[in-house]
Write an enzyme that holds these catalytic residues in place. Structure first.
Site, PDB file in Angstrom:
ATOM      1  N   CYS A   1      -2.378   4.939   7.556  1.00 30.04           N
ATOM      2  CA  CYS A   1      -2.379   4.270   8.862  1.00 30.04           C
ATOM      3  C   CYS A   1      -1.070   4.467   9.606  1.00 30.04           C
ATOM      4  CB  CYS A   1      -2.635   2.768   8.683  1.00 30.04           C
ATOM      5  SG  CYS A   1      -3.979   2.438   7.559  1.00 30.04           S
TER       6      CYS A   1
ATOM      7  N   ASN B   1       0.800  -1.229   0.000  1.00 32.10           N
ATOM      8  CA  ASN B   1       0.000   0.000   0.000  1.00 32.10           C
ATOM      9  C   ASN B   1       0.834   1.281   0.000  1.00 32.10           C
ATOM     10  OD1 ASN B   1       0.478  -1.257   2.640  1.00 32.10           O
ATOM     11  ND2 ASN B   1      -0.362   0.636   3.464  1.00 32.10           N
TER      12      ASN B   1
ATOM     13  N   SER C   1     -11.229  -4.971   1.308  1.00 33.59           N
ATOM     14  CA  SER C   1     -11.853  -3.820   1.968  1.00 33.59           C
ATOM     15  C   SER C   1     -12.711  -3.035   0.985  1.00 33.59           C
ATOM     16  CB  SER C   1     -10.744  -2.916   2.523  1.00 33.59           C
ATOM     17  OG  SER C   1     -11.291  -1.716   3.031  1.00 33.59           O
TER      18      SER C   1
ATOM     19  N   THR D   1     -24.470  -8.279  13.796  1.00 26.43           N
ATOM     20  CA  THR D   1     -25.369  -8.054  12.664  1.00 26.43           C
ATOM     21  C   THR D   1     -24.587  -7.510  11.471  1.00 26.43           C
ATOM     22  OG1 THR D   1     -27.106  -7.516  14.237  1.00 26.43           O
ATOM     23  CG2 THR D   1     -27.466  -6.819  11.949  1.00 26.43           C
TER      24      THR D   1
ATOM     25  N   GLN E   1      -5.333  -3.793  -1.601  1.00 27.87           N
ATOM     26  CA  GLN E   1      -4.960  -2.771  -2.596  1.00 27.87           C
ATOM     27  C   GLN E   1      -5.111  -3.209  -4.045  1.00 27.87           C
ATOM     28  OE1 GLN E   1      -4.417   0.308  -2.263  1.00 27.87           O
ATOM     29  NE2 GLN E   1      -4.077   0.555  -0.075  1.00 27.87           N
TER      30      GLN E   1
END
Ligand code: PMP
Length: 382
Positions: free
Chosen positions: A322, A150, A198, A236, A178
């Site tokens: 991050c 990344n 993601s 959930t 990525q």
């Protein structure tokens, strides 16, 4: 995204595609009411939508729907894989340039008694496969290697790594967060046991991701609660977000080849333009086997974070989102000095960028570099 901004941070997050938003909207309004795990008509409607989304995600990576576990994103998927699928006593081998959501699982694994190793990489961020082979010969192993990095974009030799893992009976986890928006991936053909993805790296929503867990792989959950997702991940599932991930997965399959071509052309233009305009700029990303949209460069003597404050209209990163401003562990593993790391900038080109935007970004960055160097002359001469 403001209209005057040039967004070149698609590796940190991609905008939601309009078609994805359209698919999600009905599930955010009153018509989307219902808990997908409830045994009533509203619940069944939502559950059917989840099934369709799960099938789309599975198709994107060559898996079956039953092998997909929805999560809150790739951080959770990576944590689930590393903390839930390593058999007792096995060594854990990860590349030194993995995302922090993999690397930071190592202390917990070490406390559980697993020997852990970070695989070295070369100066362009490619994993040392011969070192992996030596380690695999030492005993049973769980291996985690990302498909594409990344920060610098290096694509790992996954076919070779997966073949080695099969030869030695190792389990292979791949963080593919990525690569899926521009590159095809087939977990069955490659021989991957676990894979993380993601939504917000795929033109889908934030807050949703998935973990592929190969059918039959022993797997311990991390959350304890209801029976959702066959107890592999209690809680959930958010219907609208999962529907968005499904739509983004479908769209990625339709668009990734054209997107990759378009983005690669833009990267070539950016790379050549920067090299011609800015003295003492170096490319940290490999020229080949690199994510189409990723270009990481270092501008000698410049404090990139400080310099970028001067051009807020160009949205760029000095590392991963991050990393919280700390020197990059990725560039450090590639052998860069702290001096070079301070000057590093990551471009993340995406689906909607244009050639005109690239040219404007080059001009703005060139001017900002010259201004910064003038203002900090003694430092840049040091
Ligand atoms: N892995 C990689 C390779 C990433 O780039 C990111 C996001 N920077 C993650 C994992 C974490 O993803 P998420 O934001 O969905 O938790």
């Amino acid at each position: 995204m403001s209209r005057t901004e040039i967004y070149l941070d698609h590796l940190a997050s991609t905008p939601i595609d309009a078609a994805v938003l359209d698919a999600m909207l009905p599930w955010l309004g009153a018509g989307g009411v219902g808990n997908p795990h409830a045994a009533n008509s509203a619940g069944w409607r939502a559950a059917e939508a989840l099934d369709r989304a799960r099938a789309e995600v599975a198709k994107l990576i060559g898996a079956t729907a039953g092998e997909i576990v929805f999560t809150s994103g790739a951080t959770e998927s990576n944590n689930l894989a590393l903390l839930g699928a390593v058999p007792e006593g096995w060594q854990v081998i990860v590349s030194a340039i993995e995302h922090p959501s993999v690397i930071n699982c190592l202390p917990t694994l070490a406390l559980r008694g697993h020997p852990t190793t970070k695989l070295p990489v070369d100066p362009y961020g490619f994993v040392d496969v011969s070192r992996l082979s030596q380690l695999l010969a030492e005993g049973p192993a769980f291996v985690s290697v990302m498909s594409a990095n990344n920060e610098v974009g290096s694509f790992q030799a996954l076919d070779q790594i997966a073949a080695l893992c099969r030869q030695f009976g190792a389990t292979l986890h791949v963080d593919a967060a990525q690569s899926l928006s521009t590159c095809a991936m087939d977990v069955a053909a490659t021989g991957i046991d676990l894979l993380s993805l993601s939504g917000h790296k795929l033109y889908g929503p934030m807050g949703i991701g998935a973990l592929f867990v190969r059918d039959g792989l022993p797997f311990r959950p991390m959350f304890f609660g209801g029976k959702q997702q066959s107890r592999r991940r209690s809680g959930t599932v958010p219907t609208a977000l999962a529907v968005g991930l499904g739509a983004a997965s479908r769209l990625a399959q339709e668009r990734r080849t054209d997107d990759a071509k378009h983005i690669s052309v833009l990267k070539g233009r950016l790379d050549a333009g920067l090299a011609a305009a800015i003295p003492d700029i170096r490319r940290n990303s490999a020229a080949k086997d690199c994510l189409p949209g990723c270009l990481n460069v270092s501008i000698d003597g410049v404090d990139a974070a400080d310099m970028l404050l001067d051009i807020p209209s160009v949205v760029l990163s000095t590392g991963s989102a991050c990393g919280n401003g700390e020197p990059s562990h990725v560039l450090a593993a590639m052998g860069h000095t702290e001096y070079a790391m301070h000057g590093s900038i990551r471009f993340g080109i995406g689906r909607t960028n244009t050639g005109e935007e690239i040219d404007m970004a080059i001009d703005l960055l060139t001017d900002a570099t010259a201004r910064w160097r003038r203002a900090n002359a003694p430092l840049s001469a040091a």
